[in-house]
Design a protein around this motif. Structure first.
Motif, PDB file in Angstrom:
ATOM      1  N   ILE A  18      53.988  51.340  36.276  1.00  0.00           N
ATOM      2  CA  ILE A  18      55.223  51.011  36.981  1.00  0.00           C
ATOM      3  C   ILE A  18      56.311  52.011  36.602  1.00  0.00           C
ATOM      4  O   ILE A  18      57.039  52.506  37.467  1.00  0.00           O
ATOM      5  CB  ILE A  18      55.671  49.567  36.671  1.00  0.00           C
ATOM      6  CG1 ILE A  18      54.690  48.569  37.285  1.00  0.00           C
ATOM      7  CG2 ILE A  18      57.099  49.322  37.195  1.00  0.00           C
ATOM      8  CD1 ILE A  18      54.919  47.131  36.843  1.00  0.00           C
ATOM      9  N   GLY A  19      56.419  52.320  35.328  1.00  0.00           N
ATOM     10  CA  GLY A  19      57.418  53.280  34.879  1.00  0.00           C
ATOM     11  C   GLY A  19      57.239  54.644  35.512  1.00  0.00           C
ATOM     12  O   GLY A  19      58.205  55.268  35.959  1.00  0.00           O
ATOM     13  N   ARG A  20      56.006  55.111  35.567  1.00  0.00           N
ATOM     14  CA  ARG A  20      55.725  56.418  36.178  1.00  0.00           C
ATOM     15  C   ARG A  20      56.059  56.414  37.667  1.00  0.00           C
ATOM     16  O   ARG A  20      56.654  57.360  38.185  1.00  0.00           O
ATOM     17  CB  ARG A  20      54.257  56.786  35.981  1.00  0.00           C
ATOM     18  CG  ARG A  20      53.921  57.180  34.579  1.00  0.00           C
ATOM     19  CD  ARG A  20      52.454  57.610  34.467  1.00  0.00           C
ATOM     20  NE  ARG A  20      52.096  57.735  33.075  1.00  0.00           N
ATOM     21  CZ  ARG A  20      51.083  57.108  32.509  1.00  0.00           C
ATOM     22  NH1 ARG A  20      50.280  56.326  33.218  1.00  0.00           N
ATOM     23  NH2 ARG A  20      50.823  57.264  31.227  1.00  0.00           N
ATOM     24  N   LEU A  21      55.661  55.350  38.358  1.00  0.00           N
ATOM     25  CA  LEU A  21      55.938  55.251  39.796  1.00  0.00           C
ATOM     26  C   LEU A  21      57.437  55.174  40.062  1.00  0.00           C
ATOM     27  O   LEU A  21      57.947  55.800  41.002  1.00  0.00           O
ATOM     28  CB  LEU A  21      55.240  54.019  40.385  1.00  0.00           C
ATOM     29  CG  LEU A  21      53.718  54.075  40.424  1.00  0.00           C
ATOM     30  CD1 LEU A  21      53.150  52.718  40.822  1.00  0.00           C
ATOM     31  CD2 LEU A  21      53.240  55.163  41.369  1.00  0.00           C
ATOM     32  N   LEU A  22      58.138  54.419  39.246  1.00  0.00           N
ATOM     33  CA  LEU A  22      59.579  54.277  39.397  1.00  0.00           C
ATOM     34  C   LEU A  22      60.276  55.622  39.186  1.00  0.00           C
ATOM     35  O   LEU A  22      61.135  56.024  39.984  1.00  0.00           O
ATOM     36  CB  LEU A  22      60.107  53.246  38.405  1.00  0.00           C
ATOM     37  CG  LEU A  22      61.586  52.944  38.528  1.00  0.00           C
ATOM     38  CD1 LEU A  22      61.832  52.045  39.720  1.00  0.00           C
ATOM     39  CD2 LEU A  22      62.099  52.301  37.272  1.00  0.00           C
ATOM     40  N   ARG A  23      59.896  56.320  38.136  1.00  0.00           N
ATOM     41  CA  ARG A  23      60.504  57.627  37.851  1.00  0.00           C
ATOM     42  C   ARG A  23      60.220  58.612  38.979  1.00  0.00           C
ATOM     43  O   ARG A  23      61.120  59.335  39.434  1.00  0.00           O
ATOM     44  CB  ARG A  23      59.988  58.193  36.528  1.00  0.00           C
ATOM     45  CG  ARG A  23      60.632  59.513  36.160  1.00  0.00           C
ATOM     46  CD  ARG A  23      60.181  59.991  34.765  1.00  0.00           C
ATOM     47  NE  ARG A  23      60.940  61.144  34.339  1.00  0.00           N
ATOM     48  CZ  ARG A  23      60.675  62.393  34.685  1.00  0.00           C
ATOM     49  NH1 ARG A  23      59.636  62.665  35.452  1.00  0.00           N
ATOM     50  NH2 ARG A  23      61.433  63.376  34.245  1.00  0.00           N
ATOM     51  N   GLN A  44      71.608  52.370  31.412  1.00  0.00           N
ATOM     52  CA  GLN A  44      70.767  53.558  31.523  1.00  0.00           C
ATOM     53  C   GLN A  44      69.666  53.563  30.468  1.00  0.00           C
ATOM     54  O   GLN A  44      68.544  54.001  30.740  1.00  0.00           O
ATOM     55  CB  GLN A  44      71.616  54.820  31.424  1.00  0.00           C
ATOM     56  CG  GLN A  44      70.835  56.085  31.690  1.00  0.00           C
ATOM     57  CD  GLN A  44      71.714  57.323  31.702  1.00  0.00           C
ATOM     58  OE1 GLN A  44      72.922  57.240  31.881  1.00  0.00           O
ATOM     59  NE2 GLN A  44      71.104  58.469  31.513  1.00  0.00           N
ATOM     60  N   ASP A  45      69.956  53.088  29.278  1.00  0.00           N
ATOM     61  CA  ASP A  45      68.928  53.014  28.234  1.00  0.00           C
ATOM     62  C   ASP A  45      67.776  52.111  28.654  1.00  0.00           C
ATOM     63  O   ASP A  45      66.607  52.410  28.378  1.00  0.00           O
ATOM     64  CB  ASP A  45      69.518  52.519  26.916  1.00  0.00           C
ATOM     65  CG  ASP A  45      70.417  53.548  26.241  1.00  0.00           C
ATOM     66  OD1 ASP A  45      70.325  54.740  26.598  1.00  0.00           O
ATOM     67  OD2 ASP A  45      71.194  53.153  25.359  1.00  0.00           O
ATOM     68  N   ILE A  50      62.211  51.482  30.813  1.00  0.00           N
ATOM     69  CA  ILE A  50      61.322  51.084  31.908  1.00  0.00           C
ATOM     70  C   ILE A  50      60.472  52.271  32.342  1.00  0.00           C
ATOM     71  O   ILE A  50      59.256  52.154  32.509  1.00  0.00           O
ATOM     72  CB  ILE A  50      62.137  50.519  33.093  1.00  0.00           C
ATOM     73  CG1 ILE A  50      62.741  49.161  32.724  1.00  0.00           C
ATOM     74  CG2 ILE A  50      61.265  50.403  34.343  1.00  0.00           C
ATOM     75  CD1 ILE A  50      63.766  48.640  33.723  1.00  0.00           C
ATOM     76  N   GLU A  51      61.106  53.417  32.533  1.00  0.00           N
ATOM     77  CA  GLU A  51      60.367  54.608  32.961  1.00  0.00           C
ATOM     78  C   GLU A  51      59.335  55.042  31.923  1.00  0.00           C
ATOM     79  O   GLU A  51      58.358  55.700  32.257  1.00  0.00           O
ATOM     80  CB  GLU A  51      61.333  55.751  33.285  1.00  0.00           C
ATOM     81  CG  GLU A  51      62.116  55.508  34.562  1.00  0.00           C
ATOM     82  CD  GLU A  51      62.959  56.691  34.977  1.00  0.00           C
ATOM     83  OE1 GLU A  51      63.074  57.679  34.215  1.00  0.00           O
ATOM     84  OE2 GLU A  51      63.520  56.635  36.092  1.00  0.00           O
ATOM     85  N   GLN A  52      59.541  54.647  30.669  1.00  0.00           N
ATOM     86  CA  GLN A  52      58.580  54.956  29.605  1.00  0.00           C
ATOM     87  C   GLN A  52      57.520  53.866  29.470  1.00  0.00           C
ATOM     88  O   GLN A  52      56.624  53.972  28.637  1.00  0.00           O
ATOM     89  CB  GLN A  52      59.320  55.130  28.279  1.00  0.00           C
ATOM     90  CG  GLN A  52      60.200  56.349  28.251  1.00  0.00           C
ATOM     91  CD  GLN A  52      61.088  56.415  27.016  1.00  0.00           C
ATOM     92  OE1 GLN A  52      61.219  55.455  26.269  1.00  0.00           O
ATOM     93  NE2 GLN A  52      61.705  57.560  26.809  1.00  0.00           N
ATOM     94  N   GLU A  60      62.598  40.818  34.733  1.00  0.00           N
ATOM     95  CA  GLU A  60      63.744  40.845  35.639  1.00  0.00           C
ATOM     96  C   GLU A  60      64.322  42.256  35.751  1.00  0.00           C
ATOM     97  O   GLU A  60      64.633  42.719  36.855  1.00  0.00           O
ATOM     98  CB  GLU A  60      64.826  39.879  35.165  1.00  0.00           C
ATOM     99  CG  GLU A  60      66.052  39.868  36.065  1.00  0.00           C
ATOM    100  CD  GLU A  60      67.115  38.898  35.615  1.00  0.00           C
ATOM    101  OE1 GLU A  60      68.116  38.783  36.338  1.00  0.00           O
ATOM    102  OE2 GLU A  60      66.961  38.257  34.565  1.00  0.00           O
ATOM    103  N   ASP A  61      64.447  42.962  34.652  1.00  0.00           N
ATOM    104  CA  ASP A  61      64.984  44.322  34.690  1.00  0.00           C
ATOM    105  C   ASP A  61      64.030  45.282  35.392  1.00  0.00           C
ATOM    106  O   ASP A  61      64.461  46.178  36.122  1.00  0.00           O
ATOM    107  CB  ASP A  61      65.323  44.821  33.287  1.00  0.00           C
ATOM    108  CG  ASP A  61      66.583  44.159  32.734  1.00  0.00           C
ATOM    109  OD1 ASP A  61      67.346  43.540  33.510  1.00  0.00           O
ATOM    110  OD2 ASP A  61      66.803  44.255  31.508  1.00  0.00           O
ATOM    111  N   TYR A  62      62.731  45.106  35.191  1.00  0.00           N
ATOM    112  CA  TYR A  62      61.755  45.917  35.936  1.00  0.00           C
ATOM    113  C   TYR A  62      61.938  45.702  37.435  1.00  0.00           C
ATOM    114  O   TYR A  62      61.980  46.654  38.218  1.00  0.00           O
ATOM    115  CB  TYR A  62      60.313  45.557  35.539  1.00  0.00           C
ATOM    116  CG  TYR A  62      59.745  46.403  34.419  1.00  0.00           C
ATOM    117  CD1 TYR A  62      59.015  47.545  34.684  1.00  0.00           C
ATOM    118  CD2 TYR A  62      59.914  46.039  33.089  1.00  0.00           C
ATOM    119  CE1 TYR A  62      58.471  48.321  33.667  1.00  0.00           C
ATOM    120  CE2 TYR A  62      59.378  46.802  32.054  1.00  0.00           C
ATOM    121  CZ  TYR A  62      58.662  47.944  32.353  1.00  0.00           C
ATOM    122  OH  TYR A  62      58.134  48.709  31.349  1.00  0.00           O
TER     123      TYR A  62
END
Length: 92
Positions: A18-23, A44-45, A50-52, A60-62
């Protein structure tokens, strides 16, 4: 303080994906982390985590990040149409 549990291998792989796809989606849309985090209503942190693929970030944040970047349709298979989801990728 809640007990931290180590994610399972499968859960970790999902979070990383998910993190990779989001980034990748964020970069394709030429959005900064700051802009996307602001739109999602997260710091931002948190977006960086999430991206990591950080499994300690809340679901919820995802979801907020996924919706803010415009990938809400990717969640359609788990959304309940009776719960009021309209397909809009706008973050409330």
């Amino acid at each position: 303080m809640p007990t931290q549990h180590a994610p399972t291998v499968g859960a970790r792989a999902v979070a990383l994906n998910i993190g990779r796809l989001l980034r990748a989606a964020r970069l394709r849309r030429r959005r900064s982390k700051t802009a996307l985090a602001d739109q999602a209503g997260i710091c931002q942190d948190t977006l960086t985590r999430i991206e990591q693929g950080d499994g300690a970030v809340s679901l919820e944040d995802y979801v907020k990040a996924v919706l803010a970047v415009g990938l809400g349709s990717s969640l359609a298979f788990i959304l309940d149409e009776d719960a009021g989801y309209t397909g809009s990728d706008n973050v409330a």
